[in-house]
Structures are given as structure tokens and as C-alpha cells.
Design an enzyme around this catalytic site. Structure first.
Site, mmCIF file in Angstrom:
data_model
loop_
_atom_site.group_PDB
_atom_site.id
_atom_site.type_symbol
_atom_site.label_atom_id
_atom_site.label_comp_id
_atom_site.label_asym_id
_atom_site.label_seq_id
_atom_site.Cartn_x
_atom_site.Cartn_y
_atom_site.Cartn_z
ATOM 1 N N LYS A 198 -5.152 -125.908 34.932
ATOM 2 C CA LYS A 198 -4.894 -125.369 33.599
ATOM 3 C C LYS A 198 -5.552 -123.994 33.517
ATOM 4 O O LYS A 198 -6.768 -123.863 33.605
ATOM 5 C CB LYS A 198 -5.438 -126.289 32.514
ATOM 6 N N ARG A 208 -2.118 -122.286 19.229
ATOM 7 C CA ARG A 208 -3.316 -122.186 18.378
ATOM 8 C C ARG A 208 -2.930 -122.297 16.902
ATOM 9 O O ARG A 208 -3.658 -122.877 16.105
ATOM 10 C CB ARG A 208 -4.035 -120.863 18.662
ATOM 11 N N ARG A 219 -11.667 -119.342 26.469
ATOM 12 C CA ARG A 219 -12.073 -120.531 27.231
ATOM 13 C C ARG A 219 -12.174 -120.221 28.723
ATOM 14 O O ARG A 219 -11.974 -121.081 29.569
ATOM 15 C CB ARG A 219 -11.077 -121.665 26.978
ATOM 16 N N GLU A 235 -8.464 -127.669 42.298
ATOM 17 C CA GLU A 235 -8.657 -128.497 41.100
ATOM 18 C C GLU A 235 -7.766 -129.744 41.161
ATOM 19 O O GLU A 235 -8.204 -130.846 40.816
ATOM 20 C CB GLU A 235 -8.321 -127.682 39.843
ATOM 21 N N LYS A 250 -0.413 -125.932 34.274
ATOM 22 C CA LYS A 250 -0.166 -125.410 32.923
ATOM 23 C C LYS A 250 -0.766 -124.011 32.810
ATOM 24 O O LYS A 250 -1.937 -123.839 33.165
ATOM 25 C CB LYS A 250 -0.799 -126.346 31.894
ATOM 26 N N SER A 276 3.706 -123.091 24.661
ATOM 27 C CA SER A 276 4.200 -122.511 23.408
ATOM 28 C C SER A 276 4.656 -121.062 23.552
ATOM 29 O O SER A 276 5.655 -120.657 22.956
ATOM 30 C CB SER A 276 3.107 -122.604 22.341
ATOM 31 N N TYR A 315 8.947 -128.240 24.452
ATOM 32 C CA TYR A 315 9.282 -128.388 23.041
ATOM 33 C C TYR A 315 10.792 -128.485 22.831
ATOM 34 O O TYR A 315 11.246 -128.826 21.751
ATOM 35 C CB TYR A 315 8.695 -127.210 22.242
#
Length: 327
Positions: A198, A208, A219, A235, A250, A276, A315
Site C-alpha cells: 500500500k 479522504r 502517512r 511487503e 494499492k 478513489s 467503485y
């Protein structure tokens, strides 16, 4: 005959039936998962301005949308909760009466036999600082203290009826910690999706708004640097070693190279999240008449599958599923 091509690849493209017969990558409804937002106290679905066509659901509209998703044949729904009250510890995340756990129970009863009810396991929607974990006294995210919160969240979500937990917080050791907590409580069959690769991406912006994020700053101390390909693969390998049933890359489209390498490196299912920002860009371009909306959506989903994703979170999952089933 001299002067003519020996190999004519156009023979494989001459008609729709031929193209269908030799197509290398397939896209089906059951390979799609629909992310959904549910807001505590909401009486009617509320549109998300930066994500046309996506809403923050009430419990009633969430149930109806999940039924529609099941009828369209999608493989699952991924739930994100938006609480009325937040605090530093994200207390609403593991509260049985919290919005995410209540919504999970509602959907498990409504559509749990038709598709896989999944939940996001992260604190960012529930904290008043917007980070994915609890903070240490110096303001940094405390990795190991956060793991304790994830353990509690995992058990709460499994009890509520979630069949798959999406570990999206990017804390070191999160898969092992959650697996141990679930096994201790007897939830041996609950699936773990490790958001392994990610990235700290600019493409999360509209999300957000969708979760009313309280984050200031970024982050980058726990999500992967977008410049790092090998680290993303590492990872994923660590998550598999810790017991992840599935791993995630992602965002999807800006990281198709990582997706391909992860698919080649692991022997568990690999999923990708069409986030998004990817959604918003295509919707904006289509609204301006710059691209063919339906063609762009299906091409984008197919490209993610072609790069190696077994399942795509999108989505557009329900809309695309209906198109695919009507072919």
C-alpha cells in the site's frame, strides 16, 4: 509468396467472435468487489462530491445497495465506517455498537450467503487525528500499541459477521498479530487480506472526503514510498509469511509493475484496489466528453486483471458487473 508477411496477426482480430475466442484476459462480475461507505446517524445517502455516483450510505440504503450488488453478481463488498464521534484511540472501531460493526452484522444477515462481506481493518476513520494507528507522545504512530488495537478490532469485526478482514493500516507485524488474536478467539476461518503493498499515494484524495478524514500531514512513515518497487514485493512476501490468505496492491493503475511482480512472487491470491483518485479521473474526463466512459472503465479494469490481479476492488463494481453479464 515473396513480399508478403508470413505471419498475419490480424487474422486473430478480424471479428468479435474471433477476438472473444482468443482473448487472453477475462473480466467477470465475481472478480469485482464493491467498496461501500456507511455513516453513523445518516438517514439518507449523501453524495460524495469528488466521487460522482458514490455515496455515504445510511444503514437502510447500505442494505439496499448490497442486495443490488449481490443481484449483479459481484464477489463481495468492502465496508468502511464513518463514526459520529472520534477519539485518539479510535474507540468506535472495536465497539460492538459502532457503525462499522453494526453495518457488518446487517449485511451479513442480508447478503452473507450471496457474496463475501468484508471489512476495512484500520483506525484512520475512527481517530480524531486521522492516522491509521495510535500516537506516541512525540506524535509519531506507535506501531506495537496500534497492533493491540488491531487485535481488538479484528475480533469485533469477526464477531459482527465479517468473513474477510482488510488489514490496510501498514503496521509492521499486523497480519501475524491479527491472525493470533482471531485464532485465540476461535475465528480460524476468517480470511485475512493483507494490504501488503500500500503506497503513500496522491490518488487517495477523494477517499479522504468519503470518510471525512481528520488527517493533517501524511502517512509516509508507514505507507510505501511510490518510488520503491522491490519494497512492495518484500511487503507482500512478509504478509504471506505471517499468514495472509490474500495480499493487496494499492493503488492499482499507477503500480501495475508492482502488481505483476507481486503476482509472480507469491502463491496466494493477489488483489488490487482501483482507488478513489483513479475513479475520479475517469469520471471527470468522461463528464467533459474527453473519453468514452464505459470503454475506459472496462479497459482500466481489464488492465488491472492483465497485470495479475485475481480480484479488483472498484467503485464501478456493480455497474461493470451488469455490463459484463449483459454481453
Amino acid at each position: 509468396m515473396s513480399g508478403f508477411p508470413v505471419t498475419r496477426l490480424r487474422r486473430l482480430r478480424q471479428s468479435m467472435p474471433v477476438r472473444n475466442l482468443v482473448r487472453e484476459t477475462t473480466l467477470t462480475a465475481q472478480q469485482l468487489v464493491l467498496p461501500m461507505f456507511v455513516r453513523e446517524g445518516q438517514r439518507e445517502p449523501a453524495p460524495i462530491g469528488s466521487m460522482p455516483g458514490v455515496v455515504q450510505h445510511s444503514l437502510d440504503s447500505l442494505r439496499a445497495a448490497a442486495v443490488a450488488a449481490a443481484e449483479a453478481g459481484v464477489g463481495g463488498v468492502m465496508l468502511f465506517g464513518v463514526p459520529e464521534v472520534r477519539d485518539a484511540e479510535g474507540s468506535g472501531a472495536d465497539d460492538p455498537a459502532g457503525i462499522l460493526n453494526v453495518a457488518t452484522g446487517a449485511l451479513a444477515s442480508e447478503v452473507g450467503d450471496a457474496l463475501v462481506v468484508q471489512t476495512d481493518l484500520c483506525l484512520d476513520e475512527f481517530t480524531d487525528h486521522g492516522h491509521c494507528g495510535v500516537l506516541a507522545s512525540d506524535g509519531t504512530v506507535d506501531n506495537d500499541a496500534t497492533l493491540d488495537r488491531y487485535r481488538s478490532m479484528a475480533v469485533a469485526q469477526a464477531r459482527a459477521g465479517s468473513r474477510l478482514l482488510g488489514l490496510s493500516g501498514m503496521m509492521d507485524g499486523q497480519v501475524a498479530a491479527v491472525r493470533e488474536a482471531l485464532d485465540t478467539e476461535g475465528f480460524h476461518d476468517t480470511l485475512l487480506l493483507g494490504y501488503a503493498a500500500k503506497y503513500a499515494s496522491a490518488f487517495y484524495g477523494p477517499f479522504r472526503e468519503a470518510v471525512d478524514s481528520q488527517l493533517t500531514g501524511d502517512r509516509r512513515t508507514y505507507q510505501v514510498d511510490p518510488a520503491n518497487r522491490r519494497e512492495g514485493v518484500r511487503e507482500a512476501l512478509l504478509d504471506v509469511d505471517e499468514g495472509a490468505d490474500i495480499v493487496m496492491v494499492k493503488p492499482a493503475m499507477a503500480f501495475l509493475d508492482v502488481l505483476r511482480e507481486v503476482r509472480d512472487a507469491v502463491d496466494v491470491p493477489v488483489w488490487a484496489y482501483q482507488v478513489s483518485g483513479e475513479y475520479a479521473m475517469i469520471e471527470a474526463a468522461a463528464a467533459n466528453g474527453w473519453i468514452d466512459r464505459r470503454a475506459a472503465i472496462l479497459e482500466s479494469l481489464t488492465s488491472i486483471r492483465r497485470a495479475g490481479a485475481d480480484v479488483v476492488l472498484s467503485y464501478w463494481a456493480v455497474e461493470a458487473a451488469r455490463w459484463l453479464r449483459s454481453r
